[in-house]
Design a protein around this motif. Structure first.
Motif, PDB file in Angstrom:
ATOM      1  N   SER A  62       0.821  -1.214   0.000  1.00 34.10           N
ATOM      2  CA  SER A  62       0.000   0.000   0.000  1.00 34.10           C
ATOM      3  C   SER A  62       0.854   1.264   0.000  1.00 34.10           C
ATOM      4  O   SER A  62       0.313   2.362  -0.066  1.00 34.10           O
ATOM      5  CB  SER A  62      -0.966   0.005   1.181  1.00 34.10           C
ATOM      6  OG  SER A  62      -0.269   0.174   2.394  1.00 34.10           O
ATOM      7  N   ASN A  97      -1.867   2.026   3.728  1.00 34.96           N
ATOM      8  CA  ASN A  97      -2.846   1.332   4.557  1.00 34.96           C
ATOM      9  C   ASN A  97      -2.291   1.199   5.975  1.00 34.96           C
ATOM     10  O   ASN A  97      -1.228   0.635   6.172  1.00 34.96           O
ATOM     11  CB  ASN A  97      -3.122  -0.041   3.956  1.00 34.96           C
ATOM     12  CG  ASN A  97      -4.197  -0.789   4.686  1.00 34.96           C
ATOM     13  OD1 ASN A  97      -4.737  -0.314   5.670  1.00 34.96           O
ATOM     14  ND2 ASN A  97      -4.521  -1.969   4.200  1.00 34.96           N
ATOM     15  N   THR A  99      -3.975  -0.305   8.551  1.00 38.17           N
ATOM     16  CA  THR A  99      -4.635  -1.390   9.261  1.00 38.17           C
ATOM     17  C   THR A  99      -3.598  -2.267   9.954  1.00 38.17           C
ATOM     18  O   THR A  99      -2.589  -2.630   9.373  1.00 38.17           O
ATOM     19  CB  THR A  99      -5.458  -2.246   8.287  1.00 38.17           C
ATOM     20  OG1 THR A  99      -6.396  -1.405   7.626  1.00 38.17           O
ATOM     21  CG2 THR A  99      -6.183  -3.362   9.019  1.00 38.17           C
ATOM     22  N   ALA A 104      -3.945   2.952  13.123  1.00 34.12           N
ATOM     23  CA  ALA A 104      -5.159   2.564  12.411  1.00 34.12           C
ATOM     24  C   ALA A 104      -6.369   3.269  13.014  1.00 34.12           C
ATOM     25  O   ALA A 104      -6.417   3.561  14.211  1.00 34.12           O
ATOM     26  CB  ALA A 104      -5.346   1.053  12.482  1.00 34.12           C
TER      27      ALA A 104
END
Length: 130
Positions: A62, A97, A99, A104
């Motif tokens: 990402s 990203n 996550t 997050a």
């Protein structure tokens, strides 16, 4: 030195760097420091030159911006370093990203979020067997 020999997730290993030096042609670098290459010869089964990225730091897919992703997947013939894609006024900057990381997003009421989960406010009725 040992980390460079054995840890592929923390940047390129020495073997990868040697292979890239011998077979790869540098085509550009993105704003995150990732370096993009293509093969000097036709080695793919479909006759196209192979394309790859060497990540700057932790190997996370990402971290590749959308324009470079399109080039890696043969959507664009020319790399963004030669012909950059036009940016729209409404486009936001690319974010990796997050996550699974401490940064997050965690919605209100999540067990992973800070604070205390709010009590049920009467719209929940526990199931009871008959």
């Amino acid at each position: 030195m040992l980390a460079k020999l054995f840890s592929w997730w923390n940047g390129a290993t020495i073997g990868t760097l040697v292979t890239v030096k011998g077979r790869g042609e540098h085509v550009g670098t993105d704003e995150f420091g990732n370096r993009y290459f293509q093969s000097r010869d036709q080695v793919s089964y479909d006759g196209r030159r192979r394309r790859w990225v060497l990540y700057n730091g932790y190997a996370e897919a990402s971290k590749v911006p959308p324009d470079w992703h399109g080039w890696l997947r043969y959507t664009y013939d020319e790399p963004p370093s030669r012909t950059p894609l036009p940016r729209k006024t409404w486009e936001k900057s690319h974010l990796p990203n997050l996550t699974g990381t401490p940064m997050a997003w965690r919605p209100q009421g999540s067990l992973a979020a800070e604070g205390v989960r709010p009590k049920a406010d009467g719209d929940y009725e526990a199931w009871k067997p008959e």
